[in-house]
Design an enzyme around this catalytic site. Structure first.
Site, PDB file in Angstrom:
ATOM      1  N   SER A 160       0.849  -1.190   0.000  1.00  0.00           N
ATOM      2  CA  SER A 160       0.000   0.000   0.000  1.00  0.00           C
ATOM      3  C   SER A 160       0.883   1.237   0.000  1.00  0.00           C
ATOM      4  O   SER A 160       2.020   1.206   0.473  1.00  0.00           O
ATOM      5  CB  SER A 160      -0.917   0.025   1.229  1.00  0.00           C
ATOM      6  OG  SER A 160      -0.165   0.272   2.407  1.00  0.00           O
ATOM      7  N   CYS A 161       0.359   2.319  -0.565  1.00  0.00           N
ATOM      8  CA  CYS A 161       1.037   3.611  -0.541  1.00  0.00           C
ATOM      9  C   CYS A 161      -0.014   4.688  -0.285  1.00  0.00           C
ATOM     10  O   CYS A 161      -1.210   4.419  -0.391  1.00  0.00           O
ATOM     11  CB  CYS A 161       1.798   3.875  -1.843  1.00  0.00           C
ATOM     12  SG  CYS A 161       0.742   4.081  -3.304  1.00  0.00           S
ATOM     13  N   PRO A 162       0.398   5.917   0.049  1.00  0.00           N
ATOM     14  CA  PRO A 162      -0.576   6.939   0.432  1.00  0.00           C
ATOM     15  C   PRO A 162      -1.675   7.199  -0.588  1.00  0.00           C
ATOM     16  O   PRO A 162      -2.829   7.363  -0.229  1.00  0.00           O
ATOM     17  CB  PRO A 162       0.288   8.185   0.648  1.00  0.00           C
ATOM     18  CG  PRO A 162       1.591   7.627   1.112  1.00  0.00           C
ATOM     19  CD  PRO A 162       1.779   6.369   0.313  1.00  0.00           C
TER      20      PRO A 162
ATOM     21  N   THR B 283       1.789   1.019  -4.979  1.00  0.00           N
ATOM     22  CA  THR B 283       1.085  -0.165  -4.486  1.00  0.00           C
ATOM     23  C   THR B 283       1.227  -1.333  -5.454  1.00  0.00           C
ATOM     24  O   THR B 283       1.566  -2.461  -5.061  1.00  0.00           O
ATOM     25  CB  THR B 283      -0.406   0.162  -4.284  1.00  0.00           C
ATOM     26  OG1 THR B 283      -0.514   1.212  -3.316  1.00  0.00           O
ATOM     27  CG2 THR B 283      -1.176  -1.055  -3.794  1.00  0.00           C
TER      28      THR B 283
ATOM     29  N   GLY C  49      -2.347   5.068  -3.125  1.00  0.00           N
ATOM     30  CA  GLY C  49      -2.930   3.788  -3.531  1.00  0.00           C
ATOM     31  C   GLY C  49      -2.935   3.584  -5.026  1.00  0.00           C
ATOM     32  O   GLY C  49      -3.784   2.889  -5.569  1.00  0.00           O
TER      33      GLY C  49
END
Length: 637
Positions: free
Chosen positions: A132-134, A140, A136
């Site tokens: 996941s990343c901020p 990700t 998305g």
């Protein structure tokens, strides 16, 4: 006998707590010990995994789905509706006792089977992971692909759950249970992390998986080998009730127990990391509102200029409304399907409504990231107050953190059982909203609003060299870590400013997007112009980078930066700074927070916007090719 339970009802109030009290009393009357987790509307305080592991049986009395049900996997289970526990708790306790006794008597021969399974030290393994990343979006999915490829090349199998902005499709619990280890590559909190309890775990940031996936696979493999060796040397503790793992699977340990020394965790993440995660949670929920609102407003202006001429863009903002106030045209009652300006006004008004939620959503989900569901009400109300008094996104950030910590504090109060039922629907929202709103109105609102006004006036007053300097700085931030914290800071600054008045916030958004497109496009061009300077895999990545760059996905350049960081990042910094400065100089504007070249029709002064990107591409391509030409040629695939 030790029993545990979970109770819940649709409102999360009376039945939840009445069932818990009835079960605990019935267990006490039968000479047993019982601890119940109440999953009420105030959120819940999960049972410690060590408590779960030590329990002999579990009773679910619920009318809603049990949260993180996999924590109780393998336990003898009684599963009923919540009313059954209120009216027949003694019967449920007796049934749980019977099931626990039956399972206990059937586990005599499990130790030798587990040891034999663990003794298989070689052979392919099965891994699961979460990325996941901020935002998305890019990180990700790039991390997931890198991990799956690295596992395949190492002769293993891996399945990754991508917790992106489009939501996620959770891995089947059977897949998780059969896995040998788990890899978390994330910049946001992993959803339902307890599903993976007891697995050997590698826990890193998302960029680590993109740049060095083989090392993570190797570390996970090492942990599995070490865990299996330990399970052979140390037989299970007498009386353990955990089920035997499937053949080839790692033996499960209590989440609260000791772990293999090699396992890396980020539970004790630093304060700075936690703050960034909470902030990014709010931003990730806000961005869809920015995207929908910004694009609709931009389309409204396009239609207005098409059907209203030179004054159309002004008319659509002043002459139309949903109420007909001040002599404006009431679109709700007077909409004309054949009038192009009415369509323009419709788009503009819907987009404006979406923009009205930016600050409340940002604030609400920052609070949600801190306090879970209890933080939503005070966070959203605080954000709405900040919006109404002109404190803007700075006020929303402040109210989000205040609301989150206040709600978290109140949720942790130890209160009498008779009061627990009203905590989630009265006490927590009442007190947390009062404190958050009161602080914003009486103490913090005016100075934050003044600061926001000063920031807007300063930005809108920038011109010439000052504006170009701001553009160059934003370009440097976008080009430095290619989707990392500095890049996301610049992007958050741009998207949050879209709700502000004036032309400069739109120029900042155009600057940030253009600068973020430079690195992947320049690397794609460099691999075409001088293919011999790049390895075979890099040339393949170069072809993919065209599409990523056109779509404003800076991460398309990460494979190149990971392989040759000094040369690629040096070129990226120079090219992105040039593009940022030129976009500011040309005065291009943008209301859409994402989209790359696919939203060119929504860009003000689009031709010069493209010229700025081409200039940055040229600068970065020239620098990278020159620097690589001086270095030794890589091995060619």
């Amino acid at each position: 006998m030790k029993l545990i339970g979970v109770t819940s009802c649709p409102t999360g109030i009376a039945h939840t707590y009445m069932a818990a009290e009835a079960l605990e009393q019935a267990a006490k009357d039968a000479g047993h010990e019982m601890i119940v987790e109440t999953q009420g509307s105030a959120g819940s305080e999960p049972l410690d995994q060590a408590v779960i592991d030590a329990a002999d049986a579990v009773i679910f009395a619920h009318d809603l789905e049990v949260k993180d049900k996999s924590r109780f996997a393998g336990k003898p289970t009684v599963d009923v509706g919540v009313k059954k526990a209120i009216g027949g708790a003694a019967e449920l306790v007796a049934e749980a006792e019977r099931l626990a006794t039956e399972q206990s008597s059937g586990q005599a021969g499990t130790t030798s089977g587990a040891a034999a399974s663990s003794a298989a030290q070689d052979g392919p393994l099965t891994f699961v992971g979460v990325t996941s990343c901020p935002t998305g979006i890019a990180h990700t999915y790039m991390a997931a692909e890198a991990l799956e490829q690295a596992a395949r090349e190492a002769g293993h199998e891996m399945i990754v759950e991508t917790q992106g902005s489009a939501g996620s499709e959770p891995l089947d619990q059977a897949v998780i249970d059969a896995a040998d280890a788990v890899i978390f590559a994330h910049d946001l909190e992993v959803k339902d992390k307890s599903r993976f309890a007891g697995k050997p775990t590698v826990d890193v940031g998302v960029k680590k998986a993109i740049s060095d996936a083989p090392a993570l696979i190797a570390e996970a493999t090492e942990q599995v080998r070490a865990r299996r060796a330990e399970s052979v040397e140390a037989p299970p503790t007498a009386g353990a009730t955990a089920p035997v793992a499937a053949a080839g699977a790692t033996a499960v340990t209590a989440a609260g127990g000791s772990e293999a020394p090699a396992e890396r965790r980020r539970e004790g993440a630093g304060v700075g990391t936690r703050i960034r995660q909470w902030l990014m949670t709010g931003v990730s929920y806000m961005i869809p509102f920015v995207a929908a609102g910004g694009i609709l407003i931009a389309l409204g202006f396009m239609f207005a200029q098409l059907f209203g001429g030179e004054t159309g863009a002004i008319d659509v903002t002043t002459n139309y409304s949903l109420t007909g106030a001040d002599g404006t045209t009431n679109i709700l009652q007077e909409f004309n399907l054949l009038d192009g300006m009415h369509w323009a006004a419709l788009l503009f008004l819907i987009g404006g409504a979406s923009f009205g939620f930016l600050v409340p959503i940002l604030s609400g989900f920052i609070a949600y990231g801190i306090a879970d569901r209890p933080g939503l009400v005070p966070g959203i109300v605080g954000g709405a107050i900040a919006n109404s008094i002109g404190a803007g996104f700075l006020g929303g950030i402040v109210t989000g953190f205040i609301a989150g910590f206040v709600a978290r504090w109140i949720s942790g109060w130890k209160v009498h059982k008779g009061v627990r039922g009203v905590m989630p629907v009265v006490v927590i929202p009442l007190l947390s909203t009062l404190i958050t709103g009161g602080l914003m109105i009486l103490l913090l609102g005016r100075p934050i609003a003044a600061l926001m006004t000063l920031l807007n006036d300063t930005l809108n007053g920038m011109s010439g060299a000052n504006a170009m300097l701001l553009g160059a700085i934003l370009g440097l931030m976008m080009g430095f870590d290619l989707g990392g914290p500095l890049n996301k800071t610049a992007y958050t600054f741009a998207t949050a400013g879209l709700a502000a008045s004036g032309d400069m916030p739109l120029r900042i958004m155009a600057c940030v997007m253009a600068a973020g497109m430079v690195a992947p496009l320049a690397m794609a061009l460099a691999t075409q112009l001088r293919p011999k300077l790049f390895t075979g895999p890099e040339r393949e990545n170069g072809r993919a980078a065209w599409l990523l760059g056109f779509s404003f996905i800076s991460e398309g350049a990460i494979p190149f930066a990971a392989a040759d960081p000094i040369r690629v990042i040096a070129g990226s910094l120079a090219g992105s700074a040039v593009t940022g400065a030129l976009v500011m100089a040309f005065g291009s504007t943008l209301r859409a927070p994402h989209g790359g070249l696919w939203v060119v029709p929504l860009i003000g002064n689009p031709l010069m916007f493209l010229v700025a990107i081409l200039a940055g591409m040229a600068v970065m391509t020239a620098i990278v090719i020159a620097l690589k030409s001086f270095a030794a040629s890589p091995e060619r695939a």
